[in-house]
Write an enzyme that holds these catalytic residues in place. Structure first.
Site, short mmCIF file in Angstrom:
data_model
loop_
_atom_site.label_atom_id
_atom_site.label_comp_id
_atom_site.label_asym_id
_atom_site.label_seq_id
_atom_site.Cartn_x
_atom_site.Cartn_y
_atom_site.Cartn_z
N LYS A 61 46.15 31.60 58.31
CA LYS A 61 47.04 31.79 57.16
C LYS A 61 48.51 31.70 57.59
O LYS A 61 48.84 31.98 58.73
CB LYS A 61 46.82 33.16 56.53
CG LYS A 61 45.51 33.26 55.77
CD LYS A 61 45.45 34.49 54.91
CE LYS A 61 46.19 34.35 53.62
NZ LYS A 61 45.55 33.48 52.65
N GLY A 75 41.88 34.05 41.33
CA GLY A 75 42.91 34.69 40.51
C GLY A 75 43.17 36.09 41.02
O GLY A 75 42.24 36.80 41.42
N GLU A 103 40.44 27.28 56.54
CA GLU A 103 39.30 28.13 56.89
C GLU A 103 38.16 27.28 57.45
O GLU A 103 37.88 26.18 56.97
CB GLU A 103 38.77 28.88 55.65
CG GLU A 103 39.62 30.07 55.27
CD GLU A 103 38.98 30.95 54.20
OE1 GLU A 103 39.56 32.00 53.91
OE2 GLU A 103 37.92 30.59 53.64
N GLY A 112 38.31 30.87 47.47
CA GLY A 112 38.25 32.30 47.18
C GLY A 112 39.25 33.05 48.05
O GLY A 112 40.15 32.46 48.63
N HIS A 114 40.20 27.09 39.44
CA HIS A 114 40.67 26.67 40.78
C HIS A 114 40.53 27.74 41.83
O HIS A 114 40.66 27.47 43.01
CB HIS A 114 42.11 26.16 40.70
CG HIS A 114 43.15 27.24 40.81
ND1 HIS A 114 43.16 28.36 40.01
CD2 HIS A 114 44.23 27.35 41.61
CE1 HIS A 114 44.20 29.11 40.32
NE2 HIS A 114 44.87 28.53 41.28
N GLY A 115 40.30 28.98 41.44
CA GLY A 115 40.21 30.03 42.46
C GLY A 115 39.77 31.33 41.85
O GLY A 115 39.23 31.36 40.74
#
Lengths: 476, 145
Positions: free
Chosen positions: A475, A402, A206, A374, A399-400
């Protein structure tokens, strides 16, 4: 999750007492809302982890924890070798050393927006992504061995990236103790054409904007400024790591009874650290970490090439590179004593506080950057490791975001075209070979990362430094 | 756990937070294994988009049927990854925990197949190979994607 099962330590820490086979207690970092929304399986899995031999302090789950396999995703557990402690292939997972790196730039958001569509197109052409993609780099046997021993240092020596990148990667980009010769021929074959590829699923590259700063002093140390364009890369050790995970889960699951280990879930496959199998896995897994370092380093090189074409002289300095699926040998203070532990973080980030010897001089006072990816429509975060993090959870953080719903549910609720169009209306360009993949990764399928990082900060795991929002998302 | 049918009655994909659950049904274990492999492929792209034009042989053996099931799915994943192929037809036999199979498929065409996920490995989580109350064989586990 049923809150009544937990003892509330404070609004951000919840504890499961030792019951049954548990050797230590289990602790989840969450507020009431996050805890209530967590799958019951997280509680079951973290209890199972707490029952593994040689575990010390507690089994931890981070605020973004969700149902994994064996360990919960967002699980942290440390084992002492002298107490029969284990290393678990299930506690590392298939995507060994999956991680995130962030580049700061000398570009503004307006610079990116002036070429947004073209830049997105060229990045999508330059970064191999998705099932069936191949990298441009093909390694022979000798090069594969050197890569598995050298990690990002091998990549830099091979012309991918710059020497100064290395100190901004955990382990200085080269995981010691790797055993490339023990990596199977199948794992190497699976990696042969995958160097410098992004993968698919939740992996991405990103281009983001620094939207908000929360800690001016740390932001200065990290050289983050409002309106700065930054580049985040999220991917791991590709096919090599997946194959190592496959092989050692099987071997450890079958071998466990021979070590006298009863596995409540075979996915917790493990072996004593000091056994031949345990040591061999550690060496092979460390080679997998080096593969992930090298892979992300090559992606950095490919990204810099594209930026150079659009913005001659553009700087994409590496702020930091963190891994979130690892087992690391670390020293931690436990009950007032320094102890050598093997810390598993599965879907959790190492978060060393200020003064940690492992940090480069420029980051030593601020603490380690903790990079939180995110979803593609919302935001990512830069946090900083805290002095309290070691006592809280062995220097670990989330870590993110989820996932809030399964891929299947997401694909039923959204279409790839619809998600892409909606994000475009918000100024975000998404490039992916798969519309269904975009639907499955729809921002609405994820929990609020904002809440996750707030809880991480309130629980003392890491402190907020900067909020980032996406402008371009590539992606797989 | 709620099961969600997709494609047909021979297999289902069932939800798992970040990954996917695959379940195959069959009159014999081999048929259930084949249908579970179809489920795994269906998580990537609709089966009807894959022409079964090229065959690949695989074999594996394991100490029990559950481990053999995981080995089978991982053999399919390995061939998909290293050959850059997708498979839509699976023909296999199992004798004394020894499996021999033929995978039929074609090279990945990103434009036509638009693969949504990449299976990393079949896990031991949710792993089960058994007969259901109707006497059908059911083989299932979570696949990390």
């Amino acid at each position: 999750m049923n809150l009544e099962e937990f003892e509330k330590i404070d609004p951000y820490q919840w504890q499961l007492a030792r019951t049954g086979a548990m050797r230590v207690l289990a602790r989840i970092f969450a507020d009431e809302t996050l805890l209530r929304d967590m799958d019951d399986k997280v509680g079951e899995q973290i209890r199972n982890v707490a029952a593994l031999p040689g575990i010390v302090t507690a089994a931890y789950a981070m605020p973004d924890a969700h149902w994994g396999y064996g360990f919960p995703i967002g699980g942290v557990a440390a084992f002492a070798p002298e107490e029969g402690g284990v290393v678990s292939a299930g506690g590392v997972g298939f995507d060994i050393s999956c991680g995130v790196r962030l580049h700061i730039t000398n570009l503004t958001c307006d610079d990116i927006l002036s070429v947004q569509e073209k830049l997105a197109h060229e990045l999508s052409r330059a970064i191999p992504a998705g099932v069936g993609s191949r990298g441009a780099i093909h390694l022979d046997d000798n090069e594969m061995t050197e890569m598995l021993a050298g990690g990002a240092a091998w990549a830099v020596a091979s012309g991918y990236g710059r020497a100064e990148d290395l100190e901004r990667i955990e382990e200085n980009g080269k995981m010691a103790g790797a055993l490339p010769d023990e990596v199977s021929a199948k794992a190497k074959k699976r990696q042969r054409n995958e160097m410098g590829t992004l993968g698919s699923g939740n992996h991405y590259l990103e281009v983001q904007a620094v939207r908000e700063l929360f800690d001016a002093e740390t932001a200065k140390a990290y050289r983050l400024q409002p309106d700065m364009a930054v580049v985040m890369i999220h991917c791991g050790s590709r096919g090599l790591g997946h194959q190592i995970g496959t092989e050692y889960l099987r071997e450890m699951a079958i071998a466990a009874p021979g070590f006298g280990i009863t596995l409540p879930d075979r996915e917790l496959a493990c072996a004593p650290i000091e056994s031949e199998l345990g040591m061999r896995y550690l060496g092979v897994m460390r080679a997998g970490i080096n593969c992930a370092f090298a892979n992300r380093q090559i992606l950095t090189h490919l990204t810099r090439d594209v930026f150079e074409r659009f913005f001659p002289g553009a700087e994409l300095d590496l702020l930091y590179d963190v891994s979130h699926n690892t087992c690391k040998e670390e020293w931690h203070v436990v009950d007032g004593k320094q102890r050598r532990l093997f810390v598993h973080r599965k879907g959790a980030t190492r978060a060393f506080g200020p003064g940690a010897a492992e940090l480069p001089e420029a980051l030593a006072d601020a603490g380690q950057p903790v990079l939180i990816g995110g979803s593609m429509g919302t935001e990512s975060w830069v946090l900083a490791g805290t002095a309290e993090s070691e006592a809280a959870a062995l220097s670990s953080a989330c870590h993110g975001a989820g996932r809030a719903m399964s891929r299947h549910q997401a694909a039923k609720q959204w279409t790839g075209s619809g998600v892409k169009k909606e994000l475009a209306e918000h100024g975000i360009i998404v490039k992916s070979p798969s519309k269904r993949g975009i639907a499955e990764e729809a921002p609405g399928a994820y929990k609020s990362v904002t809440r996750v990082v707030e809880v991480a900060e309130n629980a003392g795991l890491a402190r907020r430094v900067a909020r980032l929002t996406p402008m371009i998302c590539i992606k797989g | 756990m709620e099961s969600v049918g997709r494609e047909n009655e021979d297999f289902v994909l069932f939800p798992h937070d970040a990954d996917v659950g695959v379940r195959g049904y069959g009159r014999v274990p081999a048929e259930a294994f084949a249908n579970a492999a179809r489920a795994m492929t269906a998580a990537i792209t609709p089966l009807g988009r894959i022409a079964p034009s090229e065959a690949v042989e695989v074999s594996c053996s394991a100490p029990d049927m559950e481990v053999l099931f995981v080995d089978w799915l991982n053999a399919v994943i390995f061939e998909m990854a290293t050959r850059r192929m997708l498979f839509s037809a699976f023909d296999l036999s199992i004798e004394d925990a020894e499996l021999r199979g033929t995978l039929s498929g074609e090279a990945v065409d990103v434009r036509r197949h638009a693969p949504s996920v990449e299976p990393k490995g079949a896990t031991f989580t949710g792993l089960s190979v058994k007969r259901d109350s109707d006497g059908r064989w059911v083989a299932e586990c979570i696949v990390d994607v």
